[in-house]
Design an enzyme around this catalytic site. Structure first.
Site, PDB file in Angstrom:
ATOM      1  N   ARG A 128     -21.426   7.119  -1.422  1.00 56.64           N
ATOM      2  CA  ARG A 128     -21.318   6.914  -2.875  1.00 56.64           C
ATOM      3  C   ARG A 128     -22.190   7.899  -3.653  1.00 56.64           C
ATOM      4  O   ARG A 128     -22.767   7.561  -4.693  1.00 56.64           O
ATOM      5  CB  ARG A 128     -21.640   5.469  -3.239  1.00 56.64           C
ATOM      6  CG  ARG A 128     -20.764   4.464  -2.488  1.00 56.64           C
ATOM      7  CD  ARG A 128     -21.101   3.020  -2.814  1.00 56.64           C
ATOM      8  NE  ARG A 128     -20.415   2.122  -1.907  1.00 56.64           N
ATOM      9  CZ  ARG A 128     -19.154   1.660  -2.050  1.00 56.64           C
ATOM     10  NH1 ARG A 128     -18.459   2.032  -3.096  1.00 56.64           N
ATOM     11  NH2 ARG A 128     -18.613   0.842  -1.161  1.00 56.64           N
ATOM     12  N   GLY A 129     -22.276   9.115  -3.132  1.00 52.62           N
ATOM     13  CA  GLY A 129     -23.024  10.177  -3.785  1.00 52.62           C
ATOM     14  C   GLY A 129     -24.431  10.362  -3.280  1.00 52.62           C
ATOM     15  O   GLY A 129     -25.070  11.381  -3.563  1.00 52.62           O
TER      16      GLY A 129
ATOM     17  N   ALA B 220     -24.836  13.423  -1.285  1.00 55.88           N
ATOM     18  CA  ALA B 220     -24.191  14.578  -1.919  1.00 55.88           C
ATOM     19  C   ALA B 220     -25.054  15.155  -3.027  1.00 55.88           C
ATOM     20  O   ALA B 220     -24.569  15.871  -3.892  1.00 55.88           O
ATOM     21  CB  ALA B 220     -22.832  14.169  -2.473  1.00 55.88           C
ATOM     22  N   GLY B 221     -26.329  14.811  -3.010  1.00 57.05           N
ATOM     23  CA  GLY B 221     -27.241  15.328  -4.026  1.00 57.05           C
ATOM     24  C   GLY B 221     -27.017  14.762  -5.407  1.00 57.05           C
ATOM     25  O   GLY B 221     -27.491  15.322  -6.399  1.00 57.05           O
TER      26      GLY B 221
ATOM     27  N   SER C  56     -16.135   6.676   1.581  1.00 55.15           N
ATOM     28  CA  SER C  56     -17.548   6.862   1.224  1.00 55.15           C
ATOM     29  C   SER C  56     -18.322   7.633   2.287  1.00 55.15           C
ATOM     30  O   SER C  56     -19.430   7.237   2.677  1.00 55.15           O
ATOM     31  CB  SER C  56     -18.226   5.517   0.948  1.00 55.15           C
ATOM     32  OG  SER C  56     -17.734   4.934  -0.228  1.00 55.15           O
ATOM     33  N   PRO C  57     -17.784   8.768   2.769  1.00 54.83           N
ATOM     34  CA  PRO C  57     -18.531   9.527   3.787  1.00 54.83           C
ATOM     35  C   PRO C  57     -19.817  10.134   3.251  1.00 54.83           C
ATOM     36  O   PRO C  57     -20.700  10.492   4.047  1.00 54.83           O
ATOM     37  CB  PRO C  57     -17.533  10.609   4.212  1.00 54.83           C
ATOM     38  CG  PRO C  57     -16.656  10.804   3.019  1.00 54.83           C
ATOM     39  CD  PRO C  57     -16.508   9.425   2.426  1.00 54.83           C
TER      40      PRO C  57
ATOM     41  N   TYR D 186      -7.767  -0.274  -8.537  1.00 53.96           N
ATOM     42  CA  TYR D 186      -8.484   0.773  -9.251  1.00 53.96           C
ATOM     43  C   TYR D 186      -8.005   0.869 -10.694  1.00 53.96           C
ATOM     44  O   TYR D 186      -6.861   1.225 -10.976  1.00 53.96           O
ATOM     45  CB  TYR D 186      -8.301   2.125  -8.569  1.00 53.96           C
ATOM     46  CG  TYR D 186      -8.727   2.167  -7.119  1.00 53.96           C
ATOM     47  CD1 TYR D 186      -9.630   1.246  -6.595  1.00 53.96           C
ATOM     48  CD2 TYR D 186      -8.223   3.139  -6.264  1.00 53.96           C
ATOM     49  CE1 TYR D 186     -10.007   1.288  -5.262  1.00 53.96           C
ATOM     50  CE2 TYR D 186      -8.609   3.194  -4.930  1.00 53.96           C
ATOM     51  CZ  TYR D 186      -9.496   2.265  -4.432  1.00 53.96           C
ATOM     52  OH  TYR D 186      -9.871   2.312  -3.111  1.00 53.96           O
TER      53      TYR D 186
ATOM     54  N   HIS E 281      -5.886  -4.218   1.365  1.00 55.69           N
ATOM     55  CA  HIS E 281      -7.177  -3.686   0.919  1.00 55.69           C
ATOM     56  C   HIS E 281      -8.345  -4.487   1.475  1.00 55.69           C
ATOM     57  O   HIS E 281      -9.433  -3.958   1.736  1.00 55.69           O
ATOM     58  CB  HIS E 281      -7.210  -3.698  -0.616  1.00 55.69           C
ATOM     59  CG  HIS E 281      -8.137  -2.711  -1.225  1.00 55.69           C
ATOM     60  ND1 HIS E 281      -8.023  -2.295  -2.527  1.00 55.69           N
ATOM     61  CD2 HIS E 281      -9.203  -2.034  -0.737  1.00 55.69           C
ATOM     62  CE1 HIS E 281      -8.973  -1.427  -2.814  1.00 55.69           C
ATOM     63  NE2 HIS E 281      -9.710  -1.260  -1.743  1.00 55.69           N
TER      64      HIS E 281
END
Length: 335
Positions: free
Chosen positions: A206-207, A210-211, A202-203, A57, A123
């Site tokens: 990736r957004g 989540a709106g 990533s529950p 990252y 990873h």
């Protein structure tokens, strides 16, 4: 604040923990450092007790950020990081050789400003190196006191069993959400068999759940530009599912992210959800899932909405798909 916890090896961690990647990797438009530091500290204030980073990252910058932001509060959280997947000569690649793992770990300890990482993952699987050799390097690091529990990420049930035969694997971190259910092929069953915790990254897709996504107008450098499910023409098809999902959330009195995270946690009492965010408001919303009832009828409706392969388009671009070892669903579309 004390949140409900779940076990990872010897650790009890908040059932919703925090993936730190978003703060300077993958999704572009990163927050200023002072805002990122505030978010990490706010997570601890809210009762989050595991922070998850990786050498990949920001090419080490995320580990440096975590070290700068919260290492003065070291006793308050379980620290997790990862090796093998990284940037080599500026290009994303894999190096699971024992000597490479040892070098990455030494760099991580320096960047984090600590002499011990609680949970250290491979990873990705480096197919050129036997998993037994890579795990062996982590066993030696554990014996030296540099790491605690051992984990693996984006790997299959078969690889988990091979790794576990060398040393108990405390956690496997794979993508899991209502829309990405590959772990149900074999990993979840293997986790129950071996006593390994599934850490679900990533529950909120990736957004997407989540709106956060209505068009493919992503920031420069956002990896969703090259992820087939997040660009046209697939995105418009997937947004139809999102609209139905949002209606279920609204009827249940939940934010979409809370329904997605609640669904993941409801699949097994040992799963830890690992959302990431750049927003303190979204962080607070995610953590509030643990104190907000998620009706069973909403969970059932979401399960029905997202059967296997409900999403249009592959999960990863071809180069990234080649770097994962996870099972694929029958008839799953691959890049």
């Amino acid at each position: 604040m004390t949140l409900p916890t779940r076990a990872i090896g010897p650790f009890q961690v908040s059932a919703v923990s925090l993936g730190c990647m978003n703060l300077n990797h993958a999704y572009g438009a990163f927050p200023p450092e002072d805002e990122a530091i505030r978010l990490l500290n706010r997570a601890l204030d809210l009762g989050v007790t595991m922070l998850d980073t990786a050498a990949l990252y920001g090419d080490g910058e995320n580990e440096r950020l975590v070290g700068k932001a919260v290492m003065h509060r070291r006793s308050e959280f379980t620290l997790a990081s990862k090796c093998v997947l990284g940037l080599f000569d500026g290009k994303r690649g894999l190096d699971g050789r024992p000597e490479a793992i040892t070098g990455t770990l030494e760099g991580a300890l320096q960047r984090l400003g600590t002499d011990h990482i609680d949970l250290y993952y491979l990873h990705r699987l480096d197919a050129k190196v036997p998993i037994e050799d890579s795990i062996g390097a982590l066993v030696r690091a554990k014996e030296a006191g540099k790491i605690g529990a051992i984990g693996i990420s984006e790997m299959s049930a078969a690889t988990l069993r091979r790794a576990h035969a060398v040393h108990p694997i405390a956690a496997i971190q794979n993508e899991y959400s209502p829309a990405v259910r590959n772990v149900e092929i074999g990993v979840l069953a293997a986790c129950r068999e071996l006593g390994t915790t599934l850490v679900a990254f990533s529950p909120v897709v990736r957004g997407l759940l989540a709106g956060a996504i209505r068009t493919a107008a992503y920031a420069e450098g956002d990896v969703r530009h090259i992820m087939p499910r997040f660009v046209e023409p697939q995105l418009s098809e997937n947004l139809k599912l999102v609209d139905a999902f949002d209606r279920i959330a609204a009827e249940a009195g939940l934010a979409p992210a809370q329904l997605a995270i609640g669904w993941v946690l409801a699949q097994d009492a040992t799963i830890v959800a690992l959302p990431g965010t750049k927003s303190i408001a979204h962080l607070e919303e995610d953590v509030a899932t643990l104190t907000t009832p998620v009706p069973q009828e909403a969970i059932d409706a979401v399960t029905a909405l997202f059967p296997f392969n409900a999403m249009s388009g592959p999960r990863y671009a071809a180069f990234a798909q080649a770097q994962v070892d996870t099972e694929t669903l029958p008839d799953e579309e691959l890049a």
